[in-house]
Motif scaffolding. Structure first.
Motif, PDB file in Angstrom:
ATOM      1  N   UNK A   1       0.532  -0.983   0.240  1.00 17.44           N
ATOM      2  CA  UNK A   1       0.162  -0.118   0.510  1.00 17.44           C
ATOM      3  C   UNK A   1       0.615   0.869  -0.265  1.00 17.44           C
ATOM      4  N   UNK A   2       0.451   2.037  -1.071  1.00 18.62           N
ATOM      5  CA  UNK A   2       1.461   3.511  -0.936  1.00 18.62           C
ATOM      6  C   UNK A   2       1.388   4.623  -1.116  1.00 18.62           C
ATOM      7  N   UNK A   3       1.735   5.400  -0.084  1.00 18.75           N
ATOM      8  CA  UNK A   3       0.640   6.694  -0.592  1.00 18.75           C
ATOM      9  C   UNK A   3       1.041   7.922  -2.076  1.00 18.75           C
ATOM     10  N   UNK A   4       0.074   7.725  -2.774  1.00 24.66           N
ATOM     11  CA  UNK A   4       0.335   8.740  -3.556  1.00 24.66           C
ATOM     12  C   UNK A   4      -0.216  10.386  -3.268  1.00 24.66           C
ATOM     13  N   UNK A   5      -0.156  10.984  -4.299  1.00 21.11           N
ATOM     14  CA  UNK A   5      -0.456  12.097  -4.512  1.00 21.11           C
ATOM     15  C   UNK A   5      -1.776  12.507  -3.898  1.00 21.11           C
ATOM     16  N   UNK A   6      -3.019  11.311  -4.290  1.00 17.11           N
ATOM     17  CA  UNK A   6      -4.458  12.404  -4.020  1.00 17.11           C
ATOM     18  C   UNK A   6      -4.984  11.189  -3.356  1.00 17.11           C
ATOM     19  N   UNK A   7      -4.614   9.890  -3.073  1.00 18.53           N
ATOM     20  CA  UNK A   7      -4.757   8.834  -2.377  1.00 18.53           C
ATOM     21  C   UNK A   7      -3.842   7.769  -2.060  1.00 18.53           C
ATOM     22  N   UNK A   8      -4.302   6.616  -0.877  1.00 18.44           N
ATOM     23  CA  UNK A   8      -3.308   5.338  -0.737  1.00 18.44           C
ATOM     24  C   UNK A   8      -3.564   4.452  -1.860  1.00 18.44           C
ATOM     25  N   UNK A   9      -2.557   3.837  -2.493  1.00 20.65           N
ATOM     26  CA  UNK A   9      -3.227   2.463  -3.250  1.00 20.65           C
ATOM     27  C   UNK A   9      -2.668   1.474  -2.949  1.00 20.65           C
ATOM     28  N   UNK A  10      -3.028  -0.252  -3.725  1.00 26.53           N
ATOM     29  CA  UNK A  10      -2.367  -1.111  -3.129  1.00 26.53           C
ATOM     30  C   UNK A  10      -1.595  -0.914  -4.716  1.00 26.53           C
ATOM     31  N   UNK A  11      -0.708  -1.230  -4.720  1.00 24.88           N
ATOM     32  CA  UNK A  11       0.534  -1.896  -6.338  1.00 24.88           C
ATOM     33  C   UNK A  11       1.089  -3.227  -5.757  1.00 24.88           C
ATOM     34  N   UNK A  12       1.048  -3.680  -6.929  1.00 25.30           N
ATOM     35  CA  UNK A  12       1.856  -4.948  -7.238  1.00 25.30           C
ATOM     36  C   UNK A  12       3.278  -4.359  -7.424  1.00 25.30           C
ATOM     37  N   UNK A  13       4.796  -5.467  -6.293  1.00 31.14           N
ATOM     38  CA  UNK A  13       5.873  -5.400  -6.379  1.00 31.14           C
ATOM     39  C   UNK A  13       6.181  -6.271  -6.991  1.00 31.14           C
ATOM     40  N   UNK A  14       7.922  -6.524  -7.716  1.00 35.48           N
ATOM     41  CA  UNK A  14       8.274  -7.673  -7.606  1.00 35.48           C
ATOM     42  C   UNK A  14       9.790  -6.939  -7.471  1.00 35.48           C
ATOM     43  N   UNK A  15      10.256  -8.487  -7.671  1.00 37.65           N
ATOM     44  CA  UNK A  15      11.615  -8.453  -7.056  1.00 37.65           C
ATOM     45  C   UNK A  15      12.623  -8.081  -8.167  1.00 37.65           C
ATOM     46  N   UNK A  16      14.177  -7.311  -8.300  1.00 43.17           N
ATOM     47  CA  UNK A  16      14.831  -6.516  -8.322  1.00 43.17           C
ATOM     48  C   UNK A  16      15.185  -7.637  -9.825  1.00 43.17           C
TER      49      UNK A  16
END
Length: 395
Positions: free
Chosen positions: A35-50
């Motif tokens: 869950x990432x805080x963006x400019x207007x809202x917090x949103x769940x985003x997918x993340x993957x390894x490097x």
């Protein structure tokens, strides 16, 4: 290569593979959620390894080798694209168009939930699509639910290329009087009738791609309004910009100043409260604290930011990356933060950061089971000079 969670080893292995031109396809596209805080809202985003990011990055660049965006497109134009330079060029172009007496209005157009809405079938039909990229995106959709992972350079490159047919429509309708950043167009027009024709043309062009305009972010305004908004390019002495930003609550000024400030006791004391007010500023604050880590006031700011961070994986990721670069900060990380970051449900990248900090601070009992790519590093004793994590970010 930073993405939402900095890589525990500074992406050293991925960058080495990229330099050699040998980036192995990952056996699995393991996707975690944050869950990432963006400019207007917090949103769940997918993340993957490097390593997965590296493979996606290389595959996309191979596919887009012959693609050239229109000159009116300022975002993610090429492999060597630079955010700050491009943002400044976009602002300069806006100011030039807004200064023309014959173009009193600007039409702003934005795609509704672009990253989530762009369908796989649309991308597979693109002229630049390759079998290699098609197979990778198909696997990604199965794991993440959509094609473009928010915050990734490669995803922004793909998304920008997918909108080229709409750019071509505007190029014919209002040549030289439009520009685009990501999925956001500004069209400078003579009157409301011309604005409506441009809006309909973009709407129809997006419909052919399975996309729609955002009702909330699309409007017609006086052209001069862009001079205080998107065309405003913050510049100046960082300490002065910071002071003005704090006093006036100017988020853009604070974003500019934070990564450019020299360590300062007053700034360090203010950083935690500023981040509490605007959580999306944390990555920029970490850039500042990277330079202030060896000062007492920098360590005090980190200690304050760590309060309750075990309940905030996004904040934990940034602060663990900082502690992974500075052994003097690793000791400040509470055990509960390492335990929560290293939990089985955490994204791979977050577990790797927890491993790095626990090993650096000689608390191996709090380290999660190392991932295969960290096994050699752990076996070697893990030392501070070994490819420290990057804290750079576009946020």
């Amino acid at each position: 290569m930073t993405e939402w969670i900095p890589d525990a080893l500074g992406a050293a292995d991925a960058l080495r593979d990229l330099a050699r031109g040998r980036v192995p396809a990952p056996a699995a596209l393991e996707v975690g959620w944050l869950r990432v805080p963006l400019a207007r809202r917090a949103e769940a985003v997918p993340v993957v390894p490097a390593t997965v990011r590296a493979h996606l990055h290389r595959t996309v660049e191979r596919a887009l080798r012959g693609y050239e965006p229109a000159p009116e497109v300022f975002s993610y134009r090429a492999l060597t694209w630079d955010y700050r330079t491009a943002f400044g060029a976009r602002g300069a172009r806006m100011r030039a168009l807004a200064g023309r007496g014959d173009l009193p209005l600007v039409l702003s157009l934005d795609v509704h939930r672009f990253g989530r809405s762009l369908g796989l079938s649309t991308l597979l039909d693109a002229a630049w699509m390759t079998e290699e990229l098609a197979a990778l995106l198909t696997r990604l959709v199965a794991e993440a639910g959509h094609c473009l992972l928010s915050g990734h350079h490669w995803a922004n490159r793909v998304g920008g290329a997918a909108l080229a047919p709409v750019d071509a429509v505007l190029g014919r309708l209002v040549p030289g009087r439009w520009l685009r950043w990501a999925d956001d167009w500004h069209v400078f027009v003579r009157d409301a009738g011309e604005a409506e024709r441009a809006r309909v043309a973009v709407r129809d062009g997006l419909a052919a791609l399975g996309l729609t305009l955002s009702a909330d972010k699309s409007d017609l305004r006086p052209a001069a309004t862009v001079l205080a908004g998107p065309a405003r390019d913050v510049a100046g002495e960082p300490a002065e910009v910071w002071r003005a930003g704090v006093d006036g609550g100017d988020l853009r000024a604070l974003r500019y100043a934070l990564p450019r400030l020299a360590p300062d006791a007053r700034v360090s004391a203010e950083v935690p409260s500023v981040v509490r007010r605007w959580p999306a500023l944390l990555p920029r604050a970490v850039r500042y604290l990277d330079g202030a880590a060896r000062t007492a006031h920098g360590r005090a700011a980190v200690t304050e930011l760590l309060d309750g961070v075990e309940r905030d994986p996004f904040a934990a990721a940034r602060l663990l990356a900082l502690a992974g670069r500075h052994p003097e900060l690793a000791a400040l990380i509470p055990g509960p933060v390492l335990a929560s970051a290293g939990g089985d449900g955490s994204p791979v990248a977050l577990r790797e950061l927890a491993t790095r900090v626990a090993v650096l601070d000689r608390r191996p009992h709090l380290a999660p089971e190392p991932t295969p790519r960290l096994v050699p590093w752990v076996a070697g004793g893990g030392h501070a000079g070994s490819s420290p994590p990057s804290v750079a970010t576009l946020l």
